[in-house]
Design a protein around this motif. Structure first.
Motif, PDB file in Angstrom:
ATOM      1  N   GLY A 137       0.777  -1.222  -0.066  1.00 41.89           N
ATOM      2  CA  GLY A 137      -0.213   0.130  -0.137  1.00 41.89           C
ATOM      3  C   GLY A 137       0.909   1.134  -0.292  1.00 41.89           C
ATOM      4  N   THR A 341      -6.574 -16.089  -3.468  1.00 41.39           N
ATOM      5  CA  THR A 341      -7.717 -14.895  -3.177  1.00 41.39           C
ATOM      6  C   THR A 341      -7.529 -13.535  -3.404  1.00 41.39           C
ATOM      7  OG1 THR A 341      -7.065 -15.357  -0.977  1.00 41.39           O
ATOM      8  CG2 THR A 341      -8.824 -16.600  -1.544  1.00 41.39           C
ATOM      9  N   SER A 368       1.884  -6.366   6.156  1.00 42.46           N
ATOM     10  CA  SER A 368       3.003  -5.919   6.658  1.00 42.46           C
ATOM     11  C   SER A 368       2.514  -5.339   8.110  1.00 42.46           C
ATOM     12  CB  SER A 368       3.461  -4.703   6.032  1.00 42.46           C
ATOM     13  OG  SER A 368       3.549  -4.989   4.698  1.00 42.46           O
ATOM     14  N   ARG A 482     -10.042  -5.177  -1.837  1.00 40.82           N
ATOM     15  CA  ARG A 482      -9.301  -4.080  -0.893  1.00 40.82           C
ATOM     16  C   ARG A 482      -9.878  -2.872  -1.089  1.00 40.82           C
ATOM     17  NH1 ARG A 482      -4.623  -3.904   1.996  1.00 40.82           N
ATOM     18  NH2 ARG A 482      -3.842  -1.530   1.670  1.00 40.82           N
TER      19      ARG A 482
END
Ligand code: AMP
Length: 644
Positions: A137, A341, A368, A482
């Motif tokens: 991210g 997935t 993370s 997400r």
């Protein structure tokens, strides 16, 4: 057996709630017998029964464990700069939930930057932050950085060890052979204060916990550690495949962390099998393998010329079709262990083609920030996979979310497989209270919020999960998608906003030539390896409605400009890892986006509220666009990327 930070005997007792409620932090930290640092029970990872017993206890006692975890995190960290500001000397869980806000990365970024710049006070954690984990991210185009402590490595080891008994429950005889796991380290850098900043798996593979792991007969790898730890990804891949091929008769399972990495390995094999076979035939590793560690261990594995083995591999690899190649090259393989997935679901059909029907196993869900959950039914089909959150990993909360399109119809992308028509909608989030792990409801959607042992408090992970059932008292979750991510090939996560910014920069180039971009959309094309981003552009000349004559150089420059404008994870994947191919712009004929709208409306979108989807998932919608493509252009140079 590695040294565990705690030595405990009865697992159940460890997880039980402390009946004596300490009044203040001093009382809690001064030799309280209920204090169990890290809450990690000690057991022999070779002992399947003990591992299963721990999982049963963890999933039976979810509520007590979650309360204990929160209590311990608050107790340890109440005096940190971050928590002090909210708790004001109180160590109560209710106060914590009332006063500590639910946050995004931007809220904690200043604290992380202080750590990166060498402020050694207890900023977010009482335990020293030993390194920062660079997430996929991004924030401001750069990877987000997550804190990590020494104890956290033990927590990860504990988690990895629990995967073993789960697998053994479903697949027999995993101790009778080896695992060909293709694992890689990524580039690392240092913060201004000298702290290491690197991806979570690089951190783990380089740790003592990994390198000096005790022997586990269920977890013997074909790749020597030296090949995993080699920083040159090409040499690492070559050597790991060479070792895997030489030991092909011993291999019982193959895999990589993500499906994209495994497919990249297959592509690498396609491109390099002749040279690999030649090395096996002569017993001599190619001269371009210059990494001393790799050369040494691979020479040992190669051992001597193996012409028969080379013939056999050559025969399989020179076949016209590579359908089922995994089963042919590694005939004893029982399953492929890769995460399929989330955004990785797009690779299922390609993997099925190469695997010849082997089960695809997604064992775990992690990040993370924290390792979250385990798939207790590893042989279930990719779209049925659920993860059970392990309650001693962190304190979990959930923000209820509605997953709806503007017409109110349910709109879900489960495990990355889009169940509705053509677009993915951003999750609506109202200002709602969180619920605890034990209070989530079957069938409901939630965004995951974590409070970790490493200094994240009520942190929004950005993942949307759906409750699918329970294992004992522990809820199980399907990974839905997400938040805000529309395009992903490997570990890149591009949002609609990132895409808009990049397209806006590129369209300036054609605008200066009197050409207007009237509509655009995108999709992640994974039909070839590596996959790449495709943009569909409808262009018109200013002043008339004709498709302009396009200069290939200018259009290629547009492709490059989009790539240069995407975030650093995209650019790293594209330039350094080669896990993303050159970006493509497909110019479509006039009226294409009207046809797309007609299609979406026919699938239930409201005409009045219709907005062009900026990313397309449905095959039918992609066909509508593809059938109207006039010309296509590819980026001719990899974008700039450097470690910062
Ligand atoms: P990173 O912080 O770069 O390690 O990325 C972690 C993110 O990867 C998670 O928050 C998820 O969005 C995604 N992820 C990790 N494991 C899985 C999984 N098993 N299934 C789907 N997505 C996953």
């Amino acid at each position: 057996m590695r040294a565990c930070p705690i030595s405990c005997t009865a697992v159940k007792q460890q997880f039980s709630t402390c009946s004596r409620k300490p009044k203040d932090v001093n009382q809690m930290t001064r030799g309280n017998p209920c204090q169990l640092p890290g809450m990690l029970p000690n057991y022999d990872p070779n002992d399947n029964e003990a591992g299963m017993k721990i999982l049963e206890d963890l999933t039976e006692n979810v509520e007590q464990i979650q309360q204990r975890v929160l209590e311990e995190i608050i107790t340890r960290n109440a005096r940190t700069d971050y928590l002090k500001g909210f708790l004001d000397g109180q160590f109560d869980k209710q106060v914590f939930k009332k006063t500590v806000p639910v946050v995004n990365y931007e809220d904690i970024k200043p604290y992380i930057e202080r750590i990166a710049n060498g402020d050694s006070s207890n900023i977010i954690s009482a335990e020293p932050i030993i390194e920062l984990l660079t997430s996929s991210g991004t924030s401001g185009g750069q990877p987000k950085m997550m804190p990590s402590t020494a104890e956290d490595l033990h927590r990860k080891t504990f988690f990895y060890n629990l995967l073993v008994p789960v697998m053994n429950k479903y697949v027999d005889g995993l101790d009778e052979g080896k695992a060909m796991y293709l694992l890689f380290v990524k580039p690392e850098t240092k913060t201004p204060s000298g702290l290491m900043a690197r991806p979570v798996l690089t951190s783990y593979y380089k740790s003592n916990n990994f390198q000096n792991r005790p022997f586990n007969r269920f977890n013997v790898f074909t790749s020597p550690d030296e090949t995993i730890l080699c920083s040159d990804s090409k040499q690492s891949m070559y050597c790991q495949l060479l070792c895997g091929l030489v030991q092909r008769q011993e291999v019982l399972r193959v895999g990589a962390v993500f499906a994209s990495a495994f497919l990249r390995a297959i592509k690498f094999l396609e491109d390099n099998w002749k040279e690999l076979c030649s090395n096996i035939r002569t017993g001599h590793v190619s001269d371009w393998i210059t990494d001393p560690g790799c050369r040494k261990v691979v020479s040992l594995v190669l051992n001597k010329p193996k012409p028969e083995l080379a013939d056999l591999i050559e025969h399989e690899c020179s076949s016209k079709s590579w359908e089922g190649i995994i089963k042919k090259l590694w005939p004893r393989t029982k399953y492929i262990e890769v995460i399929v997935t989330g955004s990785m679901a797009q690779y299922v059909s390609t993997l099925e083609y190469y695997s010849g029907g082997l089960p695809l196993v997604s064992t775990m869900y992690a990040s993370s920030e924290c390792y979250f959950g385990i798939n207790f039914k590893p042989l279930s089909k990719p779209w049925d996979v659920s993860y059970t959150l392990i309650p001693n990993m962190a304190y979990f909360e959930f923000l209820p979310v509605k997953e709806k399109n503007e017409d109110g119809a349910q709109y879900v992308q489960c495990n990355g497989v889009c169940k509705e028509n053509c677009m993915e909608k951003e999750t609506e989030k109202e200002d709602v209270e969180t619920v605890e792990l034990v209070d989530v409801k079957l069938g409901q959607y939630y965004e995951l919020v974590v409070t970790t042992f490493t200094g994240l408090y009520r942190y929004r992970v950005g993942d949307i999960l759906m409750v699918t059932g329970f294992h004992n008292k522990a809820p199980q979750f399907r990974f839905v998608h997400r938040r805000n991510v529309v395009l992903s090939i490997d570990t890149d996560k591009t949002s609609e906003e990132d895409l808009l910014k990049a397209v806006t920069k590129a369209k300036v180039i054609v605008e200066s030539l009197g050409i207007l971009l009237i509509e655009y959309t995108s999709y992640a094309d994974t039909s070839s390896i590596p996959g790449h981003y495709v943009l569909f552009w409808e262009l018109t000349s200013k002043g008339n409605n004709h498709l302009p004559v396009l200069d290939p150089k200018i259009m290629e420059q547009c492709c490059s400009t989009v790539e240069e404008s995407l975030d650093s994870v995209y650019r790293r994947c594209r330039r350094k890892d080669n896990s993303i191919g050159p970006l493509e712009i497909r110019v479509v004929q006039h009226g294409t986006f009207d046809a797309l709208m007609d299609f979406c409306v026919s699938q239930g979108s409201s005409v009045n509220q219709y907005k062009t989807p900026r990313c397309i998932k449905s095959g039918e919608a992609i066909n509508i666009l593809d059938s109207r493509v006039v010309t296509r252009f590819f980026s001719q140079k990899a974008p700039f990327w450097e470690l910062v």
